[in-house]
Design a protein around this motif. Structure first.
Motif, PDB file in Angstrom:
ATOM      1  N   GLU A 136       0.865  -1.179   0.000  1.00  0.00           N
ATOM      2  CA  GLU A 136       0.000   0.000   0.000  1.00  0.00           C
ATOM      3  C   GLU A 136       0.906   1.235   0.000  1.00  0.00           C
ATOM      4  O   GLU A 136       2.124   1.119   0.118  1.00  0.00           O
ATOM      5  CB  GLU A 136      -0.898  -0.006   1.235  1.00  0.00           C
ATOM      6  CG  GLU A 136      -1.745  -1.259   1.405  1.00  0.00           C
ATOM      7  CD  GLU A 136      -2.423  -1.307   2.760  1.00  0.00           C
ATOM      8  OE1 GLU A 136      -2.591  -0.235   3.382  1.00  0.00           O
ATOM      9  OE2 GLU A 136      -2.750  -2.421   3.220  1.00  0.00           O
ATOM     10  N   SER A 137       0.298   2.391  -0.079  1.00  0.00           N
ATOM     11  CA  SER A 137       1.087   3.628  -0.059  1.00  0.00           C
ATOM     12  C   SER A 137       0.452   4.629   0.886  1.00  0.00           C
ATOM     13  O   SER A 137      -0.766   4.610   1.111  1.00  0.00           O
ATOM     14  CB  SER A 137       1.178   4.227  -1.464  1.00  0.00           C
ATOM     15  OG  SER A 137      -0.092   4.654  -1.919  1.00  0.00           O
ATOM     16  N   THR A 166       4.819  -4.611  -3.727  1.00  0.00           N
ATOM     17  CA  THR A 166       5.398  -3.460  -4.439  1.00  0.00           C
ATOM     18  C   THR A 166       4.310  -2.823  -5.293  1.00  0.00           C
ATOM     19  O   THR A 166       4.085  -3.218  -6.443  1.00  0.00           O
ATOM     20  CB  THR A 166       6.582  -3.888  -5.325  1.00  0.00           C
ATOM     21  OG1 THR A 166       7.535  -4.601  -4.525  1.00  0.00           O
ATOM     22  CG2 THR A 166       7.261  -2.672  -5.936  1.00  0.00           C
ATOM     23  N   ALA A 167       3.615  -1.859  -4.717  1.00  0.00           N
ATOM     24  CA  ALA A 167       2.531  -1.160  -5.425  1.00  0.00           C
ATOM     25  C   ALA A 167       3.078   0.131  -6.024  1.00  0.00           C
ATOM     26  O   ALA A 167       2.854   1.240  -5.511  1.00  0.00           O
ATOM     27  CB  ALA A 167       1.377  -0.877  -4.465  1.00  0.00           C
ATOM     28  N   ILE A 168       3.819  -0.014  -7.115  1.00  0.00           N
ATOM     29  CA  ILE A 168       4.444   1.157  -7.739  1.00  0.00           C
ATOM     30  C   ILE A 168       3.393   2.149  -8.209  1.00  0.00           C
ATOM     31  O   ILE A 168       3.519   3.371  -8.009  1.00  0.00           O
ATOM     32  CB  ILE A 168       5.338   0.717  -8.919  1.00  0.00           C
ATOM     33  CG1 ILE A 168       6.480  -0.166  -8.408  1.00  0.00           C
ATOM     34  CG2 ILE A 168       5.883   1.932  -9.659  1.00  0.00           C
ATOM     35  CD1 ILE A 168       7.348  -0.748  -9.510  1.00  0.00           C
ATOM     36  N   GLY A 169       2.331   1.649  -8.830  1.00  0.00           N
ATOM     37  CA  GLY A 169       1.269   2.540  -9.324  1.00  0.00           C
ATOM     38  C   GLY A 169       0.615   3.315  -8.200  1.00  0.00           C
ATOM     39  O   GLY A 169       0.360   4.522  -8.322  1.00  0.00           O
ATOM     40  N   SER A 170       0.343   2.651  -7.072  1.00  0.00           N
ATOM     41  CA  SER A 170      -0.289   3.327  -5.938  1.00  0.00           C
ATOM     42  C   SER A 170       0.648   4.380  -5.339  1.00  0.00           C
ATOM     43  O   SER A 170       0.226   5.486  -4.974  1.00  0.00           O
ATOM     44  CB  SER A 170      -0.679   2.305  -4.872  1.00  0.00           C
ATOM     45  OG  SER A 170      -1.645   1.400  -5.368  1.00  0.00           O
ATOM     46  N   GLY A 171       1.918   4.024  -5.207  1.00  0.00           N
ATOM     47  CA  GLY A 171       2.877   4.986  -4.672  1.00  0.00           C
ATOM     48  C   GLY A 171       2.988   6.211  -5.544  1.00  0.00           C
ATOM     49  O   GLY A 171       3.017   7.352  -5.050  1.00  0.00           O
ATOM     50  N   LEU A 172       3.017   6.003  -6.864  1.00  0.00           N
ATOM     51  CA  LEU A 172       3.096   7.123  -7.794  1.00  0.00           C
ATOM     52  C   LEU A 172       1.822   7.961  -7.752  1.00  0.00           C
ATOM     53  O   LEU A 172       1.878   9.200  -7.765  1.00  0.00           O
ATOM     54  CB  LEU A 172       3.352   6.591  -9.213  1.00  0.00           C
ATOM     55  CG  LEU A 172       3.481   7.643 -10.321  1.00  0.00           C
ATOM     56  CD1 LEU A 172       4.553   8.662  -9.987  1.00  0.00           C
ATOM     57  CD2 LEU A 172       3.781   6.951 -11.659  1.00  0.00           C
ATOM     58  N   ALA A 173       0.665   7.311  -7.666  1.00  0.00           N
ATOM     59  CA  ALA A 173      -0.604   8.037  -7.616  1.00  0.00           C
ATOM     60  C   ALA A 173      -0.708   8.884  -6.349  1.00  0.00           C
ATOM     61  O   ALA A 173      -1.213  10.016  -6.385  1.00  0.00           O
ATOM     62  CB  ALA A 173      -1.763   7.043  -7.691  1.00  0.00           C
ATOM     63  N   THR A 174      -0.249   8.354  -5.224  1.00  0.00           N
ATOM     64  CA  THR A 174      -0.274   9.132  -3.977  1.00  0.00           C
ATOM     65  C   THR A 174       0.615  10.363  -4.095  1.00  0.00           C
ATOM     66  O   THR A 174       0.257  11.459  -3.638  1.00  0.00           O
ATOM     67  CB  THR A 174       0.198   8.258  -2.803  1.00  0.00           C
ATOM     68  OG1 THR A 174      -0.661   7.118  -2.680  1.00  0.00           O
ATOM     69  CG2 THR A 174       0.169   9.038  -1.498  1.00  0.00           C
ATOM     70  N   ALA A 175       1.785  10.207  -4.715  1.00  0.00           N
ATOM     71  CA  ALA A 175       2.690  11.341  -4.914  1.00  0.00           C
ATOM     72  C   ALA A 175       2.058  12.378  -5.841  1.00  0.00           C
ATOM     73  O   ALA A 175       2.158  13.587  -5.605  1.00  0.00           O
ATOM     74  CB  ALA A 175       4.018  10.850  -5.480  1.00  0.00           C
ATOM     75  N   ASN A 197       5.756  -4.159 -10.198  1.00  0.00           N
ATOM     76  CA  ASN A 197       4.453  -3.857  -9.616  1.00  0.00           C
ATOM     77  C   ASN A 197       3.658  -5.156  -9.427  1.00  0.00           C
ATOM     78  O   ASN A 197       3.314  -5.834 -10.385  1.00  0.00           O
ATOM     79  CB  ASN A 197       3.696  -2.899 -10.542  1.00  0.00           C
ATOM     80  CG  ASN A 197       2.419  -2.387  -9.909  1.00  0.00           C
ATOM     81  OD1 ASN A 197       2.464  -1.529  -9.024  1.00  0.00           O
ATOM     82  ND2 ASN A 197       1.270  -2.902 -10.349  1.00  0.00           N
ATOM     83  N   ASN A 198       3.383  -5.483  -8.170  1.00  0.00           N
ATOM     84  CA  ASN A 198       2.642  -6.721  -7.889  1.00  0.00           C
ATOM     85  C   ASN A 198       1.540  -6.499  -6.855  1.00  0.00           C
ATOM     86  O   ASN A 198       1.032  -7.452  -6.268  1.00  0.00           O
ATOM     87  CB  ASN A 198       3.592  -7.832  -7.411  1.00  0.00           C
ATOM     88  CG  ASN A 198       4.401  -7.413  -6.191  1.00  0.00           C
ATOM     89  OD1 ASN A 198       4.020  -6.501  -5.463  1.00  0.00           O
ATOM     90  ND2 ASN A 198       5.520  -8.084  -5.993  1.00  0.00           N
ATOM     91  N   ALA A 199       1.191  -5.260  -6.609  1.00  0.00           N
ATOM     92  CA  ALA A 199       0.132  -4.962  -5.635  1.00  0.00           C
ATOM     93  C   ALA A 199      -0.521  -3.640  -6.030  1.00  0.00           C
ATOM     94  O   ALA A 199      -0.067  -2.929  -6.917  1.00  0.00           O
ATOM     95  CB  ALA A 199       0.719  -4.879  -4.220  1.00  0.00           C
ATOM     96  N   GLY A 200      -1.629  -3.324  -5.350  1.00  0.00           N
ATOM     97  CA  GLY A 200      -2.327  -2.079  -5.639  1.00  0.00           C
ATOM     98  C   GLY A 200      -3.292  -2.215  -6.795  1.00  0.00           C
ATOM     99  O   GLY A 200      -3.249  -3.177  -7.571  1.00  0.00           O
ATOM    100  N   SER A 201      -4.165  -1.225  -6.928  1.00  0.00           N
ATOM    101  CA  SER A 201      -5.215  -1.272  -7.956  1.00  0.00           C
ATOM    102  C   SER A 201      -4.942  -0.334  -9.121  1.00  0.00           C
ATOM    103  O   SER A 201      -5.758  -0.246 -10.045  1.00  0.00           O
ATOM    104  CB  SER A 201      -6.562  -0.895  -7.311  1.00  0.00           C
ATOM    105  OG  SER A 201      -6.487   0.403  -6.718  1.00  0.00           O
ATOM    106  N   ILE A 202      -3.823   0.383  -9.113  1.00  0.00           N
ATOM    107  CA  ILE A 202      -3.523   1.339 -10.172  1.00  0.00           C
ATOM    108  C   ILE A 202      -2.274   0.873 -10.910  1.00  0.00           C
ATOM    109  O   ILE A 202      -1.236   0.611 -10.291  1.00  0.00           O
ATOM    110  CB  ILE A 202      -3.295   2.753  -9.601  1.00  0.00           C
ATOM    111  CG1 ILE A 202      -4.520   3.213  -8.827  1.00  0.00           C
ATOM    112  CG2 ILE A 202      -2.959   3.739 -10.706  1.00  0.00           C
ATOM    113  CD1 ILE A 202      -4.350   4.552  -8.158  1.00  0.00           C
TER     114      ILE A 202
END
Length: 326
Positions: A136-137, A166-175, A197-202
């Motif tokens: 998560e992020s 590793t929710a790369i998309g979620s981390g980037l979206a939060t930023a 990226n292996n977690a998160g919905s984005i």
């Protein structure tokens, strides 16, 4: 005090010549002949005789002041105004379990925190925030110019705060969410991760497209050596480090950078990670506008008038009190 025409000071080299000519004239033999000087023996020189050189001294002083006036002394008042356009930066840091791999020293996680701290300290004018992500992020520190607080928050980041992954998309979206409403200054995200990226919905690319729509530039940094690295594995006996292949989704990270106008980097050791942050530091320099004003005021009139007065007094004394017979 400055001088607009300092070359006129060369005229002061004539002063020794004037002194020499004056002494030579004073030492000329007398032309008035007396039969005897007995009547003058034992007499002390009168005050006029003692001060006979006063007109000459006043003339030299007047000449010197005149030269100073020709050099045009000036005083200057200078001041400047400057305005800075700080850059808005969010550091998105991967804190998944794989960041404990030891291909960087002492591990990827600690190396990333250390270099991020140095980067923050080198940019005192910027508005910087911190987002961390794993499965998560969340925002560890919102955008701030109080870098002392931010550095404390960076040091407080620890593993295991959120579910692993590793929710790369979620981390980037939060930023992106932290930067999207800012209207002034450049907007930059530095995304550091060591996996795929292996977690998160984005999806990471989707988050990159959203960042691009808000004018946010993303620099992606992949951390990990080429080949294998020692990864921590939980066993019944505790954590053991086992060599495993380094898997980083470089394709997605390159695409994120390209979509937003940023740059992709690969850090394989501590030195290369530091060099990456130095390069980003050079790419994102603060814009500084400086306006300087200088007001100069002429200061020669007092020297000119003083010199003229001294020359007049010297001429007056030479024509009256210290007048000599031809």
């Amino acid at each position: 005090m400055t001088f607009a025409q300092p070359l006129y000071f060369w005229l002061l080299l004539l002063l020794p010549l004037f002194v020499w000519l004056y002494i030579r004239r004073e030492q000329r033999p007398a032309t008035f002949t007396l039969s005897t000087t007995r009547a003058f023996r034992g007499r002390t020189p009168a005050w006029r005789t003692r001060l006979s050189g006063l007109p000459f001294v006043l003339s030299l002083a007047g000449y010197t002041l005149g030269v100073v006036a020709l050099a045009r002394p000036q005083s200057s008042n200078s001041y400047s105004t400057q305005s800075t356009e700080g850059i808005n930066i969010v550091l998105a840091l991967d804190i998944s379990g794989s960041m404990l791999a030891r291909d960087l020293q002492p591990n990827r996680f600690e190396a990333a925190k250390s270099v991020a701290g140095e980067f923050i300290s080198s940019r005192p004018n910027d508005n910087i925030g911190l987002v961390v992500f794993a499965g998560e992020s969340y925002t560890q520190c919102p955008l701030t110019t109080d870098h002392a607080v931010l550095l404390n928050m960076v040091n407080a980041v620890d593993m295991g705060l959120v579910n692993d992954g590793t929710a790369i998309g979620s981390g980037l979206a939060t930023a992106v969410n932290r930067l999207k409403d800012i209207e002034e200054g450049s907007k930059v995200i530095i995304l550091l991760t060591d996996g795929t990226n292996n977690a998160g919905s984005i999806a990471p690319v989707t988050a990159a497209e959203i960042a691009a729509s808000f004018g946010i530039r993303v620099y992606t940094v992949a951390v990990g050596t080429m080949g294998e690295a020692l990864y921590p594995i939980q066993t019944y006996l505790g954590i053991e480090y086992v060599k495993m292949p380094v898997e980083i989704d470089e394709t997605s990270l390159r695409q994120i950078a390209a979509t937003t106008g940023g740059t992709y980097f690969r850090a394989t050791d501590n030195n290369s990670l530091k060099e990456i942050y130095r390069e980003i530091d050079q790419l994102e320099k603060v814009k500084l506008k400086v306006e300087s004003f200088t007001q100069k005021e002429e200061k020669f009139p007092p020297f000119l008038w003083s010199g003229m007065v001294l020359l007049f007094i010297a001429l007056l004394l030479r024509s009256t009190i210290f007048r000599r017979m031809p």
